[in-house]
Design an enzyme around this catalytic site. Structure first.
Site, PDB file in Angstrom:
ATOM      1  N   HIS A 122       2.217  -1.379   0.093  1.00  0.00           N
ATOM      2  CA  HIS A 122       1.372  -0.175   0.178  1.00  0.00           C
ATOM      3  C   HIS A 122       1.802   0.775  -0.953  1.00  0.00           C
ATOM      4  O   HIS A 122       2.968   0.765  -1.362  1.00  0.00           O
ATOM      5  CB  HIS A 122       1.626   0.465   1.548  1.00  0.00           C
ATOM      6  N   ASP A 199       9.688  -1.634   4.757  1.00  0.00           N
ATOM      7  CA  ASP A 199       8.586  -0.759   5.158  1.00  0.00           C
ATOM      8  C   ASP A 199       8.049  -1.305   6.487  1.00  0.00           C
ATOM      9  O   ASP A 199       7.295  -2.275   6.517  1.00  0.00           O
ATOM     10  CB  ASP A 199       7.514  -0.767   4.067  1.00  0.00           C
ATOM     11  N   GLN A 202       3.773  -0.789   9.579  1.00  0.00           N
ATOM     12  CA  GLN A 202       2.840  -1.574  10.398  1.00  0.00           C
ATOM     13  C   GLN A 202       3.589  -2.441  11.414  1.00  0.00           C
ATOM     14  O   GLN A 202       3.211  -2.491  12.588  1.00  0.00           O
ATOM     15  CB  GLN A 202       1.974  -2.475   9.508  1.00  0.00           C
ATOM     16  N   LYS A 225       0.984   5.841  13.652  1.00  0.00           N
ATOM     17  CA  LYS A 225       0.500   4.486  13.952  1.00  0.00           C
ATOM     18  C   LYS A 225       1.102   3.973  15.263  1.00  0.00           C
ATOM     19  O   LYS A 225       0.607   3.015  15.851  1.00  0.00           O
ATOM     20  CB  LYS A 225       0.862   3.532  12.812  1.00  0.00           C
ATOM     21  N   CYS A 364      -4.919   1.284  -0.046  1.00  0.00           N
ATOM     22  CA  CYS A 364      -3.702   1.721  -0.754  1.00  0.00           C
ATOM     23  C   CYS A 364      -2.884   0.532  -1.234  1.00  0.00           C
ATOM     24  O   CYS A 364      -1.641   0.551  -1.178  1.00  0.00           O
ATOM     25  CB  CYS A 364      -2.824   2.620   0.129  1.00  0.00           C
TER      26      CYS A 364
HETATM   27  N1  PLP Z   1       3.314   1.524   4.408  1.00  0.00           N
HETATM   28  C1  PLP Z   1       2.352   0.824   5.016  1.00  0.00           C
HETATM   29  C2  PLP Z   1       2.484  -0.667   5.101  1.00  0.00           C
HETATM   30  C3  PLP Z   1       1.258   1.475   5.561  1.00  0.00           C
HETATM   31  O1  PLP Z   1       0.290   0.764   6.164  1.00  0.00           O
HETATM   32  C4  PLP Z   1       1.175   2.888   5.480  1.00  0.00           C
HETATM   33  C5  PLP Z   1       0.020   3.627   6.027  1.00  0.00           C
HETATM   34  O2  PLP Z   1      -1.097   3.163   6.001  1.00  0.00           O
HETATM   35  C6  PLP Z   1       2.207   3.580   4.838  1.00  0.00           C
HETATM   36  C7  PLP Z   1       3.262   2.861   4.328  1.00  0.00           C
HETATM   37  C8  PLP Z   1       2.204   5.070   4.740  1.00  0.00           C
HETATM   38  O3  PLP Z   1       2.627   5.583   5.959  1.00  0.00           O
HETATM   39  P1  PLP Z   1       2.582   7.126   6.353  1.00  0.00           P
HETATM   40  O4  PLP Z   1       1.195   7.412   6.801  1.00  0.00           O
HETATM   41  O5  PLP Z   1       3.574   7.197   7.484  1.00  0.00           O
HETATM   42  O6  PLP Z   1       3.030   7.909   5.188  1.00  0.00           O
END
Ligand code: PLP
Length: 406
Positions: A122, A199, A202, A225, A364
């Site tokens: 992302h 990360d 998800q 989420k 993204c």
């Molecule tokens: N990393 C992943 C895999 C995501 O899906 C997202 C959000 O869509 C993010 C990071 C960003 O997260 P946050 O909304 O907590 O900044």
């Protein structure tokens, strides 16, 4: 027995209609809906228990502090950290990864040092590393996924060189649903002295997470989420790595003493939490994690896996739909495109007319789209409250879109 109808009753928004049709919410990968207990906790906190935390000596401040600080232990238990002091509160994964970039990576890296990323990261796990590339000459090395959207852990391990300082990798792709074997990657990385950031934005929603079992150095969570309020989140930082970090954002709360000439910082984790935090957001997140735990993390994962399998079987019957990423190591998230010229935005607009909320675009994930040679996909992502009937509604709506565009 997993009682999805009872769970659905806990989420008030699920009973509303959209465009005259019952809402079918399949955009959980972007943000999940909130159960009534979380909504009530926010209301109670503001109605009866609100004050700023940490700095007051009065009743309400102490009460708010107790409720807020109790969430640290809840998050620690949720990811099985060795101590709750390894949990830093923040607004979500974007802030978390930026913190690691500034607080840990920047002071330790120099021009020519390498960071390994997969192509399915992302932007939150790309752009902070581009900052280091632009400003310090750090090199980003990319590891591809195969044509099924799987990431071979050995390919990541093979990319390590003596210059590698960090592997920053997703636990579950927000586009393909691919689950990455972060444990194998971490073990090999550590054997070569390389740190690992996972990360978990998800993955933590769809499967139980054990940071000690994974062994990683950093693990990021996104509160909104996880059925919690927006603006809530946390990062697990292994104690030894926490000691290596410099403070990132300066201000109140993260200090013990400030004079004209010097600063004495607070102990970690508060050293990394400056200013008035998202007090009520974090309290709400604690309630959301309690709610998930009471439903059962394994049970949620099993329910979502059965929905994913059901959806995959149904979609396999539509030969004009291409599911992007067919690896079986997949969470409850999937992307698809439609044969013919129909753009993902057009498909999602038709689905919306039928009350079905999916996401369309690049999600993204610019480098992944480039790798797949696509400009956009539609993405459906399940939550604990989705049903097979809703998958059927999605399929019906896709058939309508195909009739119109196919
Ligand atoms: N990393 C992943 C895999 C995501 O899906 C997202 C959000 O869509 C993010 C990071 C960003 O997260 P946050 O909304 O907590 O900044």
């Amino acid at each position: 027995m997993y009682d999805v109808s009872a769970i659905r009753k806990d989420f008030p928004i699920l009973s509303r209609e959209v465009n005259g049709k019952p809402l079918v919410y399949l955009d959980n990968g972007a943000s999940a809906q909130k159960p009534q207990v979380v909504i009530d906790a926010i209301s109670t906190a503001y109605s009866h228990e609100y004050a700023n935390v940490h700095r007051g000596l009065h009743y309400l401040s102490n009460l708010a502090t107790d409720k807020y600080e109790a969430v640290r232990g809840k998050i620690g238990r949720f990811v099985n950290s060795a101590s709750e002091d390894e949990i830093i509160f923040n607004s979500g994964t974007t802030e978390a990864i930026n913190m690691v970039a500034y607080a840990w990576a920047m002071p330790r890296m120099q021009a020519g040092d390498e960071i390994i990323l997969s192509v399915m990261e992302h932007h939150a796990n790309i752009v902070p590393w581009h900052f280091l590339r632009e400003r310090m000459g750090v090199v980003i090395k990319w590891v591809d996924v195969d044509d099924k959207g799987a990431l071979d852990p050995q390919a990541v391990i093979d990319a390590i060189t003596p210059k590698t300082k960090l592997i920053a990798i997703t636990h579950m792709s927000n586009v393909l649903g691919t689950v990455v074997d972060v444990k194998t990657i971490t073990a090999a990385a550590h054997a070569k002295g390389v740190a690992v950031l996972v990360d978990g934005s998800q993955a933590s929603v769809h499967m139980p997470v054990d940071v000690q079992d994974i062994g990683c150095d950093f693990y990021c969570l996104t509160g909104h989420k996880l059925y919690g309020p927006s603006g809530s989140g946390a990062i697990y930082v292994k104690a030894s790595r926490m000691d290596e970090m410099q403070p990132f954002i300066g201000g109140g709360d993260m200090i013990r003493e400030v004079t004209k000439d010097a600063v004495i910082y607070n102990d970690a984790p508060m050293k990394f939490e400056a200013g008035t935090p998202g007090i009520v957001q974090m309290i709400g997140l604690g309630v959301a994690l309690d709610y998930m735990t009471s439903v059962g993390l394994d049970q949620i994962a099993a329910h979502e896996a059965s929905l994913r399998d059901y959806a995959m079987t149904k979609l396999a019957g539509l030969n004009w739909i291409q599911v992007q990423g067919t690896t079986p190591d997949k969470g409850a998230i999937f992307s698809f495109t439609m044969e013919g010229a129909a753009h993902a935005h057009d498909i999602s607009t038709i689905l919306d007319k039928k009350g079905v909320a999916v996401r369309a675009g690049q999600h993204c994930c610019g480098p992944l789209m480039e790798h797949m040679n696509l400009n956009a996909t539609c993405r459906a992502s399940f939550g604990m409250y989705n049903t097979t009937d809703e998958v059927d509604t999605l399929i019906d709506a896709l058939e309508l879109a195909h009739d119109l565009f196919g």
